[in-house]
Design a protein around this motif. Structure first.
Motif: not given
Length: 470
Positions: A313-342
């Motif tokens: 059993f392996t637990l995986t997870g990630s958290s970060g930000s994605e955007s088209q421009t560098l200025a919006d990389l850490f703005s509201a709504g740019a956050g992304a995350w994932s959590l999974g188990m295999s």
């Protein structure tokens, strides 16, 4: 969200660590050894092992040489480096209990083709993407595979430490034996110097008797042959002493080492062991303890192999930000995350896991045999050393009596010479007998000292008799 993933992972890890690990727990096999090394009853309290046993010879030069060797000998330094390597491996294995967190960033610019069915004029053809993420992957140690692997690595670390101690014991024994041999050669050279002078006097006397017609040429040549034999023996002892000095220089890491002459007869004999020396002392020998730790590691590896039968059993997870421009990389709504188990479950491996388990069992059996053999070899070496120490002691006492008798005979011959009842040749013969007895006595003393060193090494060190064992 990453702040929520980490406590969840830690909680799951704590739950899995509380469970039982697959595979057999180590149980020390029976040593199957007698209670003591002789027929005498064992002492009420056990004897201890003294690490710096060489100080019992009460020689400051020897103490300095051993200490120097333990710090500068090449074999000792290699053993220390191996311990440092094993320690690093153990730290790496211990880190498997905690999740690994990785950070990553990326930036990309792509241009879409206008000739594909998925292309839409309403979508931008040129696209830009930037991201920054933290990710983790953690194996849940449900079956104890990680714990057994860590147990094996810790035992291997201890085995390397005991291997280092075994090297230190061996080097201390080699230095002590080489030093005692060198001092015995010094004593033999001192006695042989007297022998050469005596035989020179005998040769001159026989030449005078030959010139006076009182003896034959055969007697004169016999005296000269005895003189040349003593000189040849003297040269051989000088050669042996030089080589013994070179060996000490190598063992202590001092290529320029030179030692002034001394006399082994000035060294006191170390104490003899008490009656009923407990056989379990050998269990503290570094090589025996090393073999046991290797057995513990092999036993733990059975659990590692058996874990291959069960899902991973392996637990995986990630958290970060994605955007088209560098200025919006850490703005509201740019956050992304994932959590999974295999879960990865072996279905058909054509006997690979069973073969690994069989290999682990076979290696465990080999380690068991090696540990048992190490105990038996240690027991045999102690018994041999005790016999040598006892019999060499008897031989030395007999040789000491022989020296006393030869000294007494020499004194009587000198008195008879003064009274006119003996010749100078008789005195020289008595002197030669006395010198030969001294050489033999020194060799016997050297053998007893080396037997003491062998006993210290066989026991893994010295011993400290308890009051009830004295």
């Amino acid at each position: 969200m990453m702040a929520r993933i980490t406590p969840l992972t830690a909680a799951l890890a704590a739950l899995t660590l509380a469970g039982c690990a697959i595979g057999p727990d180590y149980q020390r096999p029976s040593a199957a050894l007698p209670a003591s090394f002789d027929a005498a009853p064992a002492p009420a309290a056990s004897a201890a092992v003294q690490a710096d046993w060489w100080v019992l010879f009460q020689d400051p030069t020897l103490n300095q040489l051993v200490e120097r060797a333990l710090n500068h000998n090449a074999d000792v330094r290699l053993a220390v480096a191996r311990v440092e390597q094993a320690n690093a491996v153990a730290r790496e294995a211990g880190a498997a209990f905690l999740p690994e967190i990785d950070g990553g960033t990326s930036a990309s610019k792509t241009q879409a083709s206008t000739r594909t069915a998925s292309y839409s004029a309403n979508s931008p053809r040129l696209r830009t993407a930037r991201s920054a993420t933290l990710s983790t992957s953690y194996e849940l140690d449900v079956w104890g595979r990680v714990r057994r692997a860590n147990e094996s690595v810790r035992a291997s670390l201890l085995a390397s430490q005991y291997a280092r101690d075994a090297v230190r014991l061996s080097v201390a024994s080699l230095v002590t034996s080489a030093y005692l041999d060198l001092r015995a050669l010094d004593a033999q050279l001192a006695v042989l110097g007297d022998t050469v002078r005596t035989r020179e006097d005998s040769q001159r006397l026989m030449q005078l008797r030959l010139n006076a017609g009182l003896s034959s040429l055969v007697d004169s040549q016999a005296a000269d042959n005895a003189l040349q034999a003593a000189r040849a023996q003297q040269a051989e002892l000088r050669r042996q002493r030089a080589l013994a000095g070179h060996q000490l220089a190598l063992l202590t890491g001092q290529p320029e080492l030179t030692l002034a002459t001394a006399d082994v007869r000035q060294l006191p004999l170390p104490p003899h062991p008490p009656a009923g020396l407990p056989a379990r002392l050998i269990e503290a020998r570094p090589d025996v303890m090393q073999a046991e730790q290797q057995l513990i590691a092999a036993n733990a590896n059975i659990g590692v192999a058996k874990a291959g039968y069960f899902p991973k059993f392996t637990l995986t997870g990630s958290s970060g930000s994605e955007s088209q421009t560098l200025a919006d990389l850490f703005s509201a709504g740019a956050g992304a995350w994932s959590l999974g188990m295999s879960a990865l479950m072996p279905i058909l491996d054509f006997g690979r896991t069973a073969a690994r388990v069989d290999q682990a069992h076979a290696l465990n059996q080999q380690s068991l045999i090696s540990w048992q053999n190490a105990l038996q070899v240690a027991y045999k070496e102690v018994r041999d050393a005790l016999v040598n120490l006892r019999e060499d002691g008897e031989a030395e006492r007999a040789q000491a009596s022989r020296v006393a008798n030869a000294r007494h005979t020499l004194g009587l011959t000198q008195l008879r010479l003064q009274a006119g009842h003996a010749s100078q040749l008789d005195v020289l013969d008595s002197q030669r007998t006395f010198n030969d007895a001294q050489l033999t006595h020194i060799a016997a003393r050297q053998a007893q000292l080396n037997a003491s060193v062998a006993l210290f090494k066989a026991l893994g060190g010295g011993w400290t008799p308890t009051p009830s064992a004295r």
